[in-house]
Write a protein that holds these residues in place. Sequence first.
Motif, PDB file in Angstrom:
ATOM      1  N   UNK B 226       1.160  -0.794   0.066  1.00  0.00           N
ATOM      2  CA  UNK B 226       0.167  -0.300  -0.026  1.00  0.00           C
ATOM      3  C   UNK B 226       1.031   1.556   0.397  1.00  0.00           C
ATOM      4  N   UNK B 227       1.727   1.404   0.914  1.00  0.00           N
ATOM      5  CA  UNK B 227       2.859   2.270   0.131  1.00  0.00           C
ATOM      6  C   UNK B 227       3.007   2.989  -0.766  1.00  0.00           C
ATOM      7  N   UNK B 228       2.504   2.016  -2.382  1.00  0.00           N
ATOM      8  CA  UNK B 228       2.351   3.206  -3.814  1.00  0.00           C
ATOM      9  C   UNK B 228       1.243   4.537  -3.495  1.00  0.00           C
ATOM     10  N   UNK B 229       0.225   4.210  -2.016  1.00  0.00           N
ATOM     11  CA  UNK B 229      -0.868   5.552  -2.202  1.00  0.00           C
ATOM     12  C   UNK B 229       0.587   6.845  -1.692  1.00  0.00           C
ATOM     13  N   UNK B 230       1.282   6.469  -0.453  1.00  0.00           N
ATOM     14  CA  UNK B 230       1.968   7.241   0.043  1.00  0.00           C
ATOM     15  C   UNK B 230       3.619   7.556  -0.752  1.00  0.00           C
ATOM     16  N   UNK B 231       3.400   7.464  -2.014  1.00  0.00           N
ATOM     17  CA  UNK B 231       4.891   7.574  -3.118  1.00  0.00           C
ATOM     18  C   UNK B 231       4.308   8.630  -3.907  1.00  0.00           C
ATOM     19  N   UNK B 232       2.788   7.596  -4.258  1.00  0.00           N
ATOM     20  CA  UNK B 232       2.226   9.087  -5.665  1.00  0.00           C
ATOM     21  C   UNK B 232       1.780  10.492  -4.322  1.00  0.00           C
ATOM     22  N   UNK B 233       1.713  10.456  -3.548  1.00  0.00           N
ATOM     23  CA  UNK B 233       1.660  11.741  -1.961  1.00  0.00           C
ATOM     24  C   UNK B 233       3.004  12.333  -2.139  1.00  0.00           C
ATOM     25  N   UNK B 234       3.825  11.410  -1.737  1.00  0.00           N
ATOM     26  CA  UNK B 234       5.831  11.794  -1.701  1.00  0.00           C
ATOM     27  C   UNK B 234       5.604  12.753  -3.157  1.00  0.00           C
ATOM     28  N   UNK B 235       5.274  11.892  -4.217  1.00  0.00           N
ATOM     29  CA  UNK B 235       5.516  12.986  -6.072  1.00  0.00           C
ATOM     30  C   UNK B 235       5.099  14.001  -6.090  1.00  0.00           C
ATOM     31  N   UNK B 236       3.892  14.030  -5.494  1.00  0.00           N
ATOM     32  CA  UNK B 236       3.192  15.717  -4.951  1.00  0.00           C
ATOM     33  C   UNK B 236       4.171  16.414  -4.295  1.00  0.00           C
ATOM     34  N   UNK B 237       5.287  16.142  -3.752  1.00  0.00           N
ATOM     35  CA  UNK B 237       5.046  17.178  -2.367  1.00  0.00           C
ATOM     36  C   UNK B 237       6.418  17.509  -2.292  1.00  0.00           C
ATOM     37  N   UNK B 238       7.349  16.693  -3.166  1.00  0.00           N
ATOM     38  CA  UNK B 238       8.900  16.968  -3.359  1.00  0.00           C
ATOM     39  C   UNK B 238       9.938  16.362  -2.203  1.00  0.00           C
ATOM     40  N   UNK B 239      10.265  18.006  -1.829  1.00  0.00           N
ATOM     41  CA  UNK B 239      11.507  17.774  -0.452  1.00  0.00           C
ATOM     42  C   UNK B 239      10.224  18.393   0.816  1.00  0.00           C
ATOM     43  N   UNK B 240       9.232  18.427   0.495  1.00  0.00           N
ATOM     44  CA  UNK B 240       8.193  18.656   2.288  1.00  0.00           C
ATOM     45  C   UNK B 240       9.616  17.663   3.034  1.00  0.00           C
ATOM     46  N   UNK B 241       9.323  17.791   4.434  1.00  0.00           N
ATOM     47  CA  UNK B 241      10.365  16.882   5.687  1.00  0.00           C
ATOM     48  C   UNK B 241       8.829  16.530   5.862  1.00  0.00           C
ATOM     49  N   UNK B 242       8.020  15.068   6.446  1.00  0.00           N
ATOM     50  CA  UNK B 242       7.597  15.333   6.900  1.00  0.00           C
ATOM     51  C   UNK B 242       7.487  14.999   8.261  1.00  0.00           C
TER      52      UNK B 242
END
Lengths: 91, 262
Positions: B226-242
């Motif tokens: 399911x990390x694919x959903x996070x990875x999709x979001x991360x593509x939208x977020x660039x280098x933002x720090x979680x």
Amino acid sequence: MSDVHYFFPPAAAYPLNRFLFALKSDAAARARYVADAQATMRDYGLDEATRAALAGFDRDRLVALGAHPYLLFMAQVRLTMEREPANFEYF
Amino acid sequence: MPLVAAFACPHTPQLLVRPPTEDRALVLRVHAALAEVKRRLTAARPDVIALIAGDHIEGFFLNAVPALAVHVGARAAGEFGRYRYAFDVHEPLARAIVEQSIEAGFDPAYTQDVPLDYAFYVPLHFAMPSPPVPIVPLYVNVYLPPQPTPRRCHAWGRALRAIVDARPERVALVASGGLSHFPGTERYGAPDFDFDRALLASLAEGRGAETARLTGEELDKAGNVELRTWITLLGALGEARAEVLAYEPSWHHGNAVVAWPV
């Protein structure tokens, strides 16, 4: 079956996965199964080996027959939720 | 209008309907983290929440298995136990995402009528802002191989950001899923929490782009399809720090609630 936990569902297992999908997602199908498991399994075209494996929800045998592990898991959860409603806390 | 909020949430159904196998105190701690998401989402005043989630073979069975899909119906509805959910879908944004994703080369399927999966409504049950807003369900196939590659998911996320940034609406993006769990397999009681902790540490350093280099086999091995959903979001977020709001590993599931500045 495969090196991965979630594998490409074999076409031969389609009737089994169709049945598990119905148990998981169709309340009417669950009710029919609870009322008459054998007749319901026959209606879904399941062969004798598959029906025998389903009788005890034998995960290893069902997965070897091509059952999708997640469908097996959630079909059992939904059956248990209806069989033992008092054991579940709704938030 | 730029993105106004970004979160990742778990959706395990035991958070919604708790069986006796689950530690009640842990469940309540996850609820508290989701309440913080709700507080922040409400403060961000989104016009629409676009949720990125994996279908648990609920909307899409083996009659058609889309790698990526968008719900463009008027409403999206689903049920779990005694709960019944129905959400307004933000049709203009949903349609723009389909049309512009295709222009960008991603070819998502679309649907106007599939049952909504709990991966969407469990997070919304706890974190929908008050008053509620329409949603756009975005599907990434996670449970029916062959799933889209992490690289592809990340690239779609970048495209989604470009689409969202050009829209007039205030948009919140929420990824639903994870972390490590193996439902229905012999590994159910043995998630890979080390993978989760290393992942969360790297996301806190803004290294989300590294997830695009994971392989599907690595995700399966770590209980993180399911990390694919996070990875999709991360593509939208660039280098933002979680910002990790919670990480609560149960006996079978790494529950993670994460926020990103936008």
